[in-house]
Design a protein around this motif. Structure first.
Motif, short mmCIF file in Angstrom:
data_model
loop_
_atom_site.label_atom_id
_atom_site.label_comp_id
_atom_site.label_asym_id
_atom_site.label_seq_id
_atom_site.Cartn_x
_atom_site.Cartn_y
_atom_site.Cartn_z
N ALA A 1 56.95 105.15 -5.62
CA ALA A 1 57.90 104.04 -5.73
C ALA A 1 59.31 104.51 -5.36
N ILE A 2 60.01 103.68 -4.60
CA ILE A 2 61.38 104.00 -4.18
C ILE A 2 62.26 102.81 -4.54
N GLU A 3 63.30 103.09 -5.30
CA GLU A 3 64.17 102.01 -5.76
C GLU A 3 65.63 102.37 -5.49
N PRO A 4 66.48 101.39 -5.10
CA PRO A 4 67.91 101.66 -4.94
C PRO A 4 68.53 102.03 -6.28
N ILE A 5 69.49 102.94 -6.24
CA ILE A 5 70.12 103.40 -7.48
C ILE A 5 71.63 103.47 -7.29
N ALA A 6 72.32 103.53 -8.42
CA ALA A 6 73.74 103.87 -8.41
C ALA A 6 73.82 105.38 -8.36
N SER A 7 74.31 105.89 -7.28
CA SER A 7 74.24 107.34 -7.06
C SER A 7 75.15 108.11 -8.01
N PRO A 8 74.72 109.33 -8.39
CA PRO A 8 75.62 110.20 -9.16
C PRO A 8 76.78 110.65 -8.28
N LYS A 9 77.75 111.28 -8.91
CA LYS A 9 78.95 111.68 -8.18
C LYS A 9 78.64 112.68 -7.08
N ILE A 10 77.80 113.69 -7.39
CA ILE A 10 77.48 114.74 -6.43
C ILE A 10 75.97 114.90 -6.34
N LEU A 11 75.47 115.08 -5.12
CA LEU A 11 74.08 115.45 -4.88
C LEU A 11 74.07 116.72 -4.03
N TYR A 12 72.90 117.34 -3.90
CA TYR A 12 72.82 118.62 -3.22
C TYR A 12 71.68 118.63 -2.20
N ILE A 13 71.89 119.45 -1.17
CA ILE A 13 70.85 119.71 -0.18
C ILE A 13 71.08 121.10 0.38
N ALA A 14 70.00 121.83 0.61
CA ALA A 14 70.08 123.16 1.21
C ALA A 14 69.46 123.08 2.60
N MET B 1 66.83 122.80 -7.53
CA MET B 1 65.82 122.05 -6.78
C MET B 1 66.19 121.99 -5.29
N ALA B 2 67.46 121.83 -4.99
CA ALA B 2 67.89 121.81 -3.59
C ALA B 2 67.57 123.13 -2.90
N MET B 3 67.82 124.25 -3.59
CA MET B 3 67.53 125.56 -3.01
C MET B 3 66.02 125.76 -2.85
N ARG B 4 65.26 125.25 -3.78
CA ARG B 4 63.79 125.37 -3.67
C ARG B 4 63.30 124.65 -2.42
N LEU B 5 63.81 123.45 -2.18
CA LEU B 5 63.43 122.71 -0.97
C LEU B 5 63.92 123.41 0.29
N GLY B 6 65.16 123.96 0.23
CA GLY B 6 65.73 124.61 1.40
C GLY B 6 64.98 125.86 1.80
N ARG B 7 64.44 126.60 0.82
CA ARG B 7 63.73 127.85 1.14
C ARG B 7 62.40 127.59 1.83
N ARG B 8 61.95 126.37 1.82
CA ARG B 8 60.72 126.04 2.55
C ARG B 8 60.95 126.03 4.06
N LYS B 9 62.21 125.98 4.46
CA LYS B 9 62.55 125.97 5.88
C LYS B 9 63.33 127.20 6.32
N ASP B 10 64.04 127.82 5.37
CA ASP B 10 64.88 128.97 5.70
C ASP B 10 64.91 129.90 4.48
N PRO B 11 64.62 131.20 4.65
CA PRO B 11 64.63 132.12 3.50
C PRO B 11 65.99 132.17 2.80
N LYS B 12 67.06 131.98 3.57
CA LYS B 12 68.41 132.00 3.00
C LYS B 12 69.17 130.75 3.46
N PRO B 13 68.87 129.60 2.86
CA PRO B 13 69.50 128.36 3.29
C PRO B 13 70.95 128.28 2.81
N THR B 14 71.68 127.35 3.41
CA THR B 14 73.07 127.08 3.02
C THR B 14 73.11 125.84 2.13
N LEU B 15 73.69 125.98 0.95
CA LEU B 15 73.77 124.88 0.00
C LEU B 15 74.97 123.99 0.31
#
Length: 260
Positions: free
Chosen positions: A90-103, A133-147
């Motif tokens: 299920a995917i629902e629109p949300i009021a986003s938090p102030k900061i999110l992360y991606i690696a 969690m962002a770093m965990r996802l990023g390491r699936r594509k790059d051993p040393k991802p940039t956060l």
């Protein structure tokens, strides 16, 4: 079947059922609306858990062969739990938090800083509420991802829409570069070029001379190349000439003895 093997299969079934039926977002997984997840993504996420690093897709297939109660359903290279929570997929629109992360891949960061974020595959950019969690996802594509940090609240106020996928992941379709923060990007002109080696100063000592190493010297005379000529090969003499020379040498030796 041996008892140990049966116990391992039961443990794997419980683990996979929990991942597919209850909380895929806890493992960084985003199910499709019908609950399916690709085998490859499931294996990768499960193998990241402590004690499951050995897991291969063949182990999952073996588990399915012994799934007598039919907990799972397979469609080509995808799998889902037949009994699952309503919020899975299920995917629902949300009021986003102030900061999110991606690696992201480190080499992709300069491009993202200029163009923004767009999906690599599928139709979603997967963001995380926590750095881990962002770093965990990023390491699936790059051993040393940039956060990277996403100013999600600011982006949402300017029209970017965010959707929840479980309690730990957030989805969106694009993020403009002005809402992305990351480490400084090194420019090509800032790369320090290696300095050329310094020349050793010539030291002239009394009673000595310095050799010019760039000049070629004769191995016989020790003179520079432009001051010497290669030795001419000796001229060949016939037997008569050799005989006359020997006779002249004997006469010269006899004259020296007579004088003495």
């Amino acid at each position: 079947m041996e008892k140990k093997t049966r116990q391992k299969i039961i443990r794997l079934q419980k683990r996979i059922r929990y991942m597919l039926a209850n909380a895929p977002d806890e493992f960084g997984l985003v199910p499709e609306p019908d609950g399916y997840i690709p085998f490859k993504e499931l294996r990768q996420a499960a193998s990241e858990e402590e004690g499951w690093g050995f897991l291969r897709i063949s182990h999952i297939h073996e588990m399915l062969m012994h799934d007598r109660e039919e907990h799972f359903e397979v469609n080509s290279d995808r799998i889902r739990s037949i009994e699952r929570s309503d919020r899975v997929g299920a995917i629902e629109p949300i009021a986003s938090p102030k900061i999110l992360y991606i690696a992201v891949r480190s080499r992709a960061w300069p491009h993202i800083a200029e163009k923004g974020l767009t999906p690599y595959t599928g139709s979603w950019i997967v963001l995380a509420r926590e750095k881990d969690m962002a770093m965990r996802l990023g390491r699936r594509k790059d051993p040393k991802p940039t956060l990277l940090e996403i100013r999600a609240e600011h982006a949402q106020s300017h029209g970017v829409i965010f959707f929840s996928s479980g309690t730990r992941l957030v989805l969106t379709q694009s993020v403009p570069p002005e809402y992305i923060m990351g480490p400084p990007i090194k420019k090509a002109e800032e790369v320090v070029k290696p300095k050329p080696p310094e020349k050793t100063p010539d030291l002239h000592l009394s009673g000595s001379f310095a050799l010019d190493l760039e000049r070629v010297y004769s191995p016989k005379t020790g003179r520079p190349k432009h001051e010497w000529r290669p030795d001419k090969p000796p001229e060949k003499k016939d037997r008569r000439t050799k005989g006359r020379d020997k006779h002249a040498q004997r006469q010269a030796r006899g004259m020296k003895k007579g004088k003495a």
